[in-house]
Design an enzyme around this catalytic site. Sequence first.
Site, PDB file in Angstrom:
ATOM      1  N   LYS A   7      37.657   7.773   5.481  1.00 20.43           N
ATOM      2  CA  LYS A   7      38.037   8.612   4.336  1.00 20.43           C
ATOM      3  C   LYS A   7      37.800   7.677   3.294  1.00 20.43           C
ATOM      4  O   LYS A   7      36.895   7.927   2.327  1.00 20.43           O
ATOM      5  CB  LYS A   7      39.241   9.386   4.295  1.00 20.43           C
ATOM      6  CG  LYS A   7      39.077  10.337   3.172  1.00 20.43           C
ATOM      7  CD  LYS A   7      40.524  10.541   2.640  1.00 20.43           C
ATOM      8  CE  LYS A   7      40.493  11.017   1.289  1.00 20.43           C
ATOM      9  NZ  LYS A   7      41.796  10.763   0.498  1.00 20.43           N
ATOM     10  N   ASP A  51      39.398  15.313   2.985  1.00 16.41           N
ATOM     11  CA  ASP A  51      40.883  15.078   3.174  1.00 16.41           C
ATOM     12  C   ASP A  51      41.595  16.271   3.596  1.00 16.41           C
ATOM     13  O   ASP A  51      40.954  17.323   4.043  1.00 16.41           O
ATOM     14  CB  ASP A  51      41.448  14.865   1.727  1.00 16.41           C
ATOM     15  CG  ASP A  51      41.287  15.834   0.538  1.00 16.41           C
ATOM     16  OD1 ASP A  51      40.415  17.052   1.076  1.00 16.41           O
ATOM     17  OD2 ASP A  51      41.816  15.860  -0.304  1.00 16.41           O
TER      18      ASP A  51
END
Length: 206
Positions: free
Chosen positions: A121, A139
């Site tokens: 991420k 997320d």
Amino acid sequence: MTKKQRAELVQRELEKLYPQVPIPLDHTDPYTLMVAVALSAQTTDKKVNQVTPELFRIAGTPQKMAMLEVEEIKELIKEIGLSNTKAKNLKRMAELLLERHHGVVPQTYEELEALPGVGHKTASVVMSQGFGFPAFPVDTHIHRLMTQWKLTSGKNVVETEKDAKAIWPESVWNKLHLQIIFYGREYSPARGKGEKDFITKMLFEK
């Protein structure tokens, strides 16, 4: 409503709400962005933005960060969760940037994810927001909302990212993932009851 129609509605409504989306983490270059994203794990962006001005004043480059002791870094970020681990990661990240990349943040996922504290991420955020490459960092807000909107059956963020990339054109990825994050925070917080979540209502109320 088909999945494609739901995806188009989501994108259309988010574009109305957030025609311009600022990057939530304050930074001045790809390095300070990467540090800020690494610090943001299990911590709010607001808290990170409160801590990073002083951190970047003292150690805003890999060269300066590498010169600090772990305890010095920890003292600068002590208000952030997991500060002990994050301080160790920031020091080693800076050292490896100097050893492997002449102090320059690399522009490939493989090289970014080889750095301490940089998961997929974080690497995706750096690639999209730092360098402008098409990416769709997922997320918890995005994973939760895409599941809620029945745009993914992903059991984890990896599957959700794959589904997001299949649903929406590459040209909107960098902006859309931020729009979903902003929407989640403002209209559909994880601990809220979703009263303001009008997109979900539009999708599923008859």
